[in-house]
Scaffold this motif. Sequence first.
Motif, short mmCIF file in Angstrom:
data_model
loop_
_atom_site.label_atom_id
_atom_site.label_comp_id
_atom_site.label_asym_id
_atom_site.label_seq_id
_atom_site.Cartn_x
_atom_site.Cartn_y
_atom_site.Cartn_z
N ASN A 186 0.82 -1.22 0.00
CA ASN A 186 0.00 0.00 0.00
C ASN A 186 0.85 1.27 0.00
O ASN A 186 0.31 2.37 -0.05
CB ASN A 186 -0.93 0.01 1.22
CG ASN A 186 -1.99 -1.06 1.14
OD1 ASN A 186 -2.70 -1.15 0.14
ND2 ASN A 186 -2.11 -1.87 2.18
N LYS A 209 -6.76 0.94 -5.60
CA LYS A 209 -6.67 2.26 -4.94
C LYS A 209 -7.40 3.31 -5.77
O LYS A 209 -7.16 3.44 -6.97
CB LYS A 209 -5.20 2.65 -4.76
CG LYS A 209 -4.41 1.66 -3.89
CD LYS A 209 -2.95 2.02 -3.82
CE LYS A 209 -2.20 1.00 -2.96
NZ LYS A 209 -2.27 -0.37 -3.51
N GLU A 218 -7.09 6.43 -5.80
CA GLU A 218 -6.19 7.48 -6.32
C GLU A 218 -5.72 7.14 -7.74
O GLU A 218 -5.68 8.00 -8.62
CB GLU A 218 -4.99 7.61 -5.39
CG GLU A 218 -3.95 8.62 -5.87
CD GLU A 218 -2.68 8.57 -5.04
OE1 GLU A 218 -1.73 9.28 -5.39
OE2 GLU A 218 -2.65 7.82 -4.03
#
Length: 350
Positions: free
Chosen positions: A162, A291, A293
Motif C-alpha cells: 500500500n 486504490k 487514487e
Amino acid sequence: MLKRNLNRFFKRIILISIAMCISHALFAAELTARQVMEASCKKESVTESITYIKTQIAKTTVASEKRSMYIFLGGLQEQLSLYEDAVKSYAAAAGISAVNAEGMPKKTNEQLVLDAVRCALCMGDSSIANSYLNSAVRNSKNAEIQLYIKLYTQWSALVDANSFEDLKEPLEILKAYLKVPSMKQIFPQILLTLWYVTGEESYANQIKKSFPGSTEASIVAGDIKLLPTPFWFFVPKSGEAEAGGGTFAELPEEPKTESEEVKQSDSKNTSGNADSKKTKFSKWQVGFFSKEEYAKNLVKELNSKGFTANITTEKRASGTTYFIVFVNEDKDGTVSDKLRSAGYDCYPID
C-alpha cells in the motif's frame, strides 16, 4: 424352485448386460477433449467457444477428457482477462486425478495450481493466491514449480503493498534471487518486475542484453504493450518505467494458430469495427485498481485526451473494493477503436 431361481438369475444377467451396452453406447458418443477444442475454434467468437466448452464439460464422464477441457477453458478465459473464471477452471482441472487427454496440452496438477495462482494475482486477490501457494504444492519436489512459487509469493506481496515502504522487502528478495544461478529460468520475469516497479533503466538493459529473444525484452523495447493486467496496477511504482521505441516492427507476420484465430474472431466481434454479427456493448473497461487514487489519475488522463471516463466500484468476496475506470460507448460505436488508437487496451463490461 431351482428352475425359478435360475430364471431370475439369468434375467438379472440379461438386464445388467443391456445396461452395460447402453452405458457403453453413451460413453462412445461422448466427444474427446481434442474434438471439443477443435470444434470450439470454429465458433464465431471466444464467448461462443467458452459456452460450448462448458456445455461439453457437463456432458463428459471421462476424467482425463474433462480435466483437459477445463485446462483449455481456463486458457481461453485467461486470454480474455476473465481471471476469476480462469481460477475456477484451473482449480477444477487440478482437482481431477487423471492423466492428460490424448492430443491435449500436458500439464501436471501442480502446474495448474500455479496457473490458478497467477490468475488470482491478475485479479488482485492475494488471499486466493496465497491459499493455493500454501497448499500441498508448497511441498513440490519439482525444481521449476518451486521457482514459480518463490516468484508468485513476491508478486503477491507486491499486490498487497500500500506504500513505497511496503515495496522494500519483496524488491530486496527479488534482487537477491538474481544472484542465485539456479533461478536463471525466472530472471526475465524478475527483471521485468524490478524495471516496472522501480523504473531503473539498468534492469531493462539487462533484459535486452541477457534475454534478447524473450517476451520481457519485447515489452521493454516497446514491441509488445504491457496490457492493463490488474496485477501491475496494484503495485505502487517507485519510479517511471518507459518502454523503448521498438525493434521488431518490420518482422513478417507469422501464420496464426487455431487459438489465435479464435482470439482474432472474437476481436472482430468485440471491437468498434463494423460487423453485422458483433455484440453491442455500452461500456469499455480501461482500468482496474485497488486504490481510488490510481483510478482518478487515469480518469484525469483519459479526459485530457478527449474521452469521458467514469469510475464504478466492485466489492469482491474477499472484502476488497476495486475501482473500475470505464468509458461509455459513443453513438457511432467506435470508442473502443479510439481508445486503442490512443494506446489504451479496453474490455467490454456491459
